[in-house]
Design an enzyme around this catalytic site. Structure first.
Site, PDB file in Angstrom:
ATOM      1  N   ARG A  93      18.357  56.908  54.151  1.00  0.00           N
ATOM      2  CA  ARG A  93      18.222  55.137  54.450  1.00  0.00           C
ATOM      3  C   ARG A  93      19.128  55.157  55.468  1.00  0.00           C
ATOM      4  O   ARG A  93      18.792  54.033  56.477  1.00  0.00           O
ATOM      5  CB  ARG A  93      18.897  54.537  53.098  1.00  0.00           C
ATOM      6  CG  ARG A  93      18.873  53.069  53.475  1.00  0.00           C
ATOM      7  CD  ARG A  93      19.564  52.320  52.402  1.00  0.00           C
ATOM      8  NE  ARG A  93      19.385  50.705  52.500  1.00  0.00           N
ATOM      9  CZ  ARG A  93      19.888  49.830  51.785  1.00  0.00           C
ATOM     10  NH1 ARG A  93      19.984  50.015  50.488  1.00  0.00           N
ATOM     11  NH2 ARG A  93      20.104  48.713  52.277  1.00  0.00           N
ATOM     12  N   ASN A 147      11.223  51.352  46.024  1.00  0.00           N
ATOM     13  CA  ASN A 147      11.054  50.961  47.265  1.00  0.00           C
ATOM     14  C   ASN A 147      10.420  51.983  48.225  1.00  0.00           C
ATOM     15  O   ASN A 147      10.568  52.826  47.862  1.00  0.00           O
ATOM     16  CB  ASN A 147      12.098  50.085  48.027  1.00  0.00           C
ATOM     17  CG  ASN A 147      12.385  48.650  47.543  1.00  0.00           C
ATOM     18  OD1 ASN A 147      11.375  48.076  47.551  1.00  0.00           O
ATOM     19  ND2 ASN A 147      13.405  48.313  47.295  1.00  0.00           N
ATOM     20  N   CYS A 169       8.823  43.711  41.865  1.00  0.00           N
ATOM     21  CA  CYS A 169       9.920  43.744  42.512  1.00  0.00           C
ATOM     22  C   CYS A 169      11.019  42.702  42.048  1.00  0.00           C
ATOM     23  O   CYS A 169      10.600  41.874  41.410  1.00  0.00           O
ATOM     24  CB  CYS A 169       9.646  43.238  44.033  1.00  0.00           C
ATOM     25  SG  CYS A 169      10.876  43.063  45.027  1.00  0.00           S
ATOM     26  N   ASP A 170      12.329  43.334  42.213  1.00  0.00           N
ATOM     27  CA  ASP A 170      13.239  42.286  41.660  1.00  0.00           C
ATOM     28  C   ASP A 170      13.603  41.203  42.680  1.00  0.00           C
ATOM     29  O   ASP A 170      14.587  40.153  42.205  1.00  0.00           O
ATOM     30  CB  ASP A 170      14.604  43.003  41.315  1.00  0.00           C
ATOM     31  CG  ASP A 170      15.451  43.810  42.268  1.00  0.00           C
ATOM     32  OD1 ASP A 170      14.555  43.941  43.573  1.00  0.00           O
ATOM     33  OD2 ASP A 170      16.402  44.233  41.959  1.00  0.00           O
ATOM     34  N   HIS A 200       8.265  41.485  49.765  1.00  0.00           N
ATOM     35  CA  HIS A 200       9.040  41.390  50.688  1.00  0.00           C
ATOM     36  C   HIS A 200       8.622  40.223  51.670  1.00  0.00           C
ATOM     37  O   HIS A 200       9.074  40.373  52.902  1.00  0.00           O
ATOM     38  CB  HIS A 200       9.719  42.425  51.217  1.00  0.00           C
ATOM     39  CG  HIS A 200      10.653  43.085  50.344  1.00  0.00           C
ATOM     40  ND1 HIS A 200      11.622  44.165  50.581  1.00  0.00           N
ATOM     41  CD2 HIS A 200      11.055  42.984  48.953  1.00  0.00           C
ATOM     42  CE1 HIS A 200      12.273  44.738  49.479  1.00  0.00           C
ATOM     43  NE2 HIS A 200      11.943  43.884  48.456  1.00  0.00           N
ATOM     44  N   TYR A 264      13.489  38.120  53.149  1.00  0.00           N
ATOM     45  CA  TYR A 264      12.955  39.166  53.974  1.00  0.00           C
ATOM     46  C   TYR A 264      12.114  38.933  55.414  1.00  0.00           C
ATOM     47  O   TYR A 264      12.142  39.670  56.128  1.00  0.00           O
ATOM     48  CB  TYR A 264      12.216  40.302  53.295  1.00  0.00           C
ATOM     49  CG  TYR A 264      13.106  41.369  52.668  1.00  0.00           C
ATOM     50  CD1 TYR A 264      13.554  42.421  52.903  1.00  0.00           C
ATOM     51  CD2 TYR A 264      13.572  40.975  51.096  1.00  0.00           C
ATOM     52  CE1 TYR A 264      14.549  43.314  52.311  1.00  0.00           C
ATOM     53  CE2 TYR A 264      14.175  41.553  50.369  1.00  0.00           C
ATOM     54  CZ  TYR A 264      14.716  42.997  50.867  1.00  0.00           C
ATOM     55  OH  TYR A 264      15.715  43.447  50.052  1.00  0.00           O
ATOM     56  N   ARG A 284      23.842  48.585  56.702  1.00  0.00           N
ATOM     57  CA  ARG A 284      23.621  48.103  55.262  1.00  0.00           C
ATOM     58  C   ARG A 284      23.737  49.374  54.314  1.00  0.00           C
ATOM     59  O   ARG A 284      24.607  49.353  53.333  1.00  0.00           O
ATOM     60  CB  ARG A 284      22.472  47.377  54.794  1.00  0.00           C
ATOM     61  CG  ARG A 284      22.364  47.221  53.261  1.00  0.00           C
ATOM     62  CD  ARG A 284      23.220  46.222  52.893  1.00  0.00           C
ATOM     63  NE  ARG A 284      23.091  46.021  51.213  1.00  0.00           N
ATOM     64  CZ  ARG A 284      23.998  45.476  50.401  1.00  0.00           C
ATOM     65  NH1 ARG A 284      25.159  45.323  50.859  1.00  0.00           N
ATOM     66  NH2 ARG A 284      23.762  45.549  49.361  1.00  0.00           N
TER      67      ARG A 284
END
Length: 441
Positions: A93, A147, A169-170, A200, A264, A284
């Site tokens: 990531r 994701n 999706c949360d 998103h 997003y 992040r």
């Protein structure tokens, strides 16, 4: 009452303890016999599993916990697979975020080139889980919240069209909780929403209380002035990057003042500003590794060392309760209204029928029944068509091992300024993802 067997795929995830603790809170509504944890990183999963075993002994001693790296053991005789995997973990990531930023492009885990890179890793990982489930528990359902959900959903639609996988999706759940807080309500369950878009990448068009009164004017007013910011007490707002994101929603909302947006969208509408406010050396991913990841693994180790979870600071992942709502809807045919990522098939009348859209559905034992959205405005339609093009090209690039299509996908992303930059980013991503992507031709 039947007790269910569940596999959590991604057993070594930092989210696993909170989800298990959440499941414990809902045992009266959704009884569980066995929870199985499955991960391909045995050492990472062991720390989580050993701590969770102590939590279960203290709170639900009759429940069994099995941690395994063997697919047959993990997927045999289960009713649900709850999948939240991260292929490449946070180390990859970090590269997803930092490589685009080197080229002056948004570095984000699900949007733009970073999301595309993550998608190329996630596709085979999720398909492998689907295949294990169908081999060892063909009647089970997979509740997938891995994701990047949009790319994963398109991949399962195209490459596993008959699989019993529900993509969810949360993020909308989290935003709706903030909306409820700003309205002075206890829970998002006190209202009903209309929403459409892609994962998103969507908009709320209507929010009503259970008596049918529109709450939208007050929601629009708050978002236009403050974004989704509340009194500052929410977990998201305690994190600087999320706090900025929630406030930025007011700028996104200005583009269509009759709706309120998914947060997003800021990456697509304001990519230059996002890059300017990013630290290319500390993204992040670094925040999460230094914060959440260290905290969860330290807490788990403390539980193991003490042999008790009595004083743990681990908390219930309450907003993951939507996963139980989804499982209950399937198990008990509750006809719960939920936002799901589903094949459009005419729900949005003036949009690609094969696009994976995020819309309200009524969920029962046969899965989701899509609600009709109708026609959508030109602005949203054009944005969504561009983004669906990106997602479909990524899946085709994976399937065909096509360099050309992946270059096209990155070029088409609204976050990327031109094809030359797209190519430079792609070449760097190929180098970084050699262990995960197919070799592109």
């Amino acid at each position: 009452m039947k007790k269910f067997n569940i596999t959590i795929a991604g057993g070594g995830s930092t989210f696993t303890p909170g989800i298990i603790m959440m499941l414990l809170d809902y045992l009266d509504e959704f009884p569980i016999d066995t929870i199985k944890l499955y991960d391909n990183d045995e050492a990472r999963q062991k720390t989580i599993a050993d701590a969770c075993e102590i939590i279960l002994k203290e709170r639900a001693p009759e429940m069994k916990l099995i941690a395994s790296v063997d697919p047959e053991e993990a997927f045999t005789n289960v009713d649900f697979v709850m999948a939240h995997i991260r292929v490449g973990k946070y180390a990859m990531r970090e590269l997803d975020e930092k490589i685009p930023l080197r080229h002056g492009v948004v570095g984000q885990e699900t949007c733009g080139p970073g999301g595309i890179a993550y998608g190329m890793r996630s596709i085979p990982g999720v398909l492998e889980l689907v295949d294990y489930m169908e081999k060892y528990s063909p009647d089970a359902w997979m509740l997938n919240y891995s994701n990047p959900a949009a790319i994963v959903a398109e991949a399962t639609r195209k490459l596993r069209p008959n699989s019993k996988i529900l993509n969810i999706c949360d993020m909308p759940i989290g935003i709706e909780e903030l909306i409820a807080k700003n309205l002075g309500l206890e829970s998002r369950k006190e209202f009903e929403v209309n929403y459409y878009g892609l994962n998103h990448f969507g908009w709320w068009t209507d929010i009503r209380d259970k008596k049918g009164n529109s709450l939208m004017p007050e929601v629009i007013r708050h978002v236009s002035e403050h974004g989704y910011a509340t009194d500052g007490s929410s977990e998201l707002e305690k994190q600087e990057s999320w706090n900025n994101t929630l406030k930025k929603a007011r700028d996104v909302q200005a583009l269509d003042p009759h709706t309120v947006p998914n947060t997003y969208l800021k990456y697509y509408f304001f990519p230059t500003q996002e890059v300017e406010h990013s630290n290319p050396e500390y993204t992040r991913a670094n925040e999460v590794m230094d914060g959440r990841e260290k905290f969860i693994f330290t807490q788990c180790q403390n539980i193991i060392d003490k042999g008790t979870a009595k004083d743990t600071e681990l908390t219930v992942d309450e907003h993951a309760s939507y996963i139980v709502d989804l499982a209950k809807a399937i198990a008990y045919n509750t006809k719960e209204r939920m936002l799901m990522i589903v094949e459009n098939q005419g729900s949005i009348i003036n949009f690609d029928p094969t696009a994976m859209v995020e819309i309200p559905c009524i969920v029962g034992s046969n899965g989701p029944e899509k609600l009709v959205v109708g026609e959508i405005p030109r602005f949203q339609k054009a944005l969504m068509e561009q983004q669906v093009g990106v997602e479909k090209l990524v899946v085709e690039a994976y399937e065909e091992a096509s360099y050309q299509k992946l270059w096209q996908a990155i070029t088409l992303s609204k976050t990327v300024p031109n094809a030359a930059v797209a190519k430079a980013i792609l070449d760097d991503l190929i180098e970084a993802n050699k262990a995960y992507w197919p070799e592109l031709k």
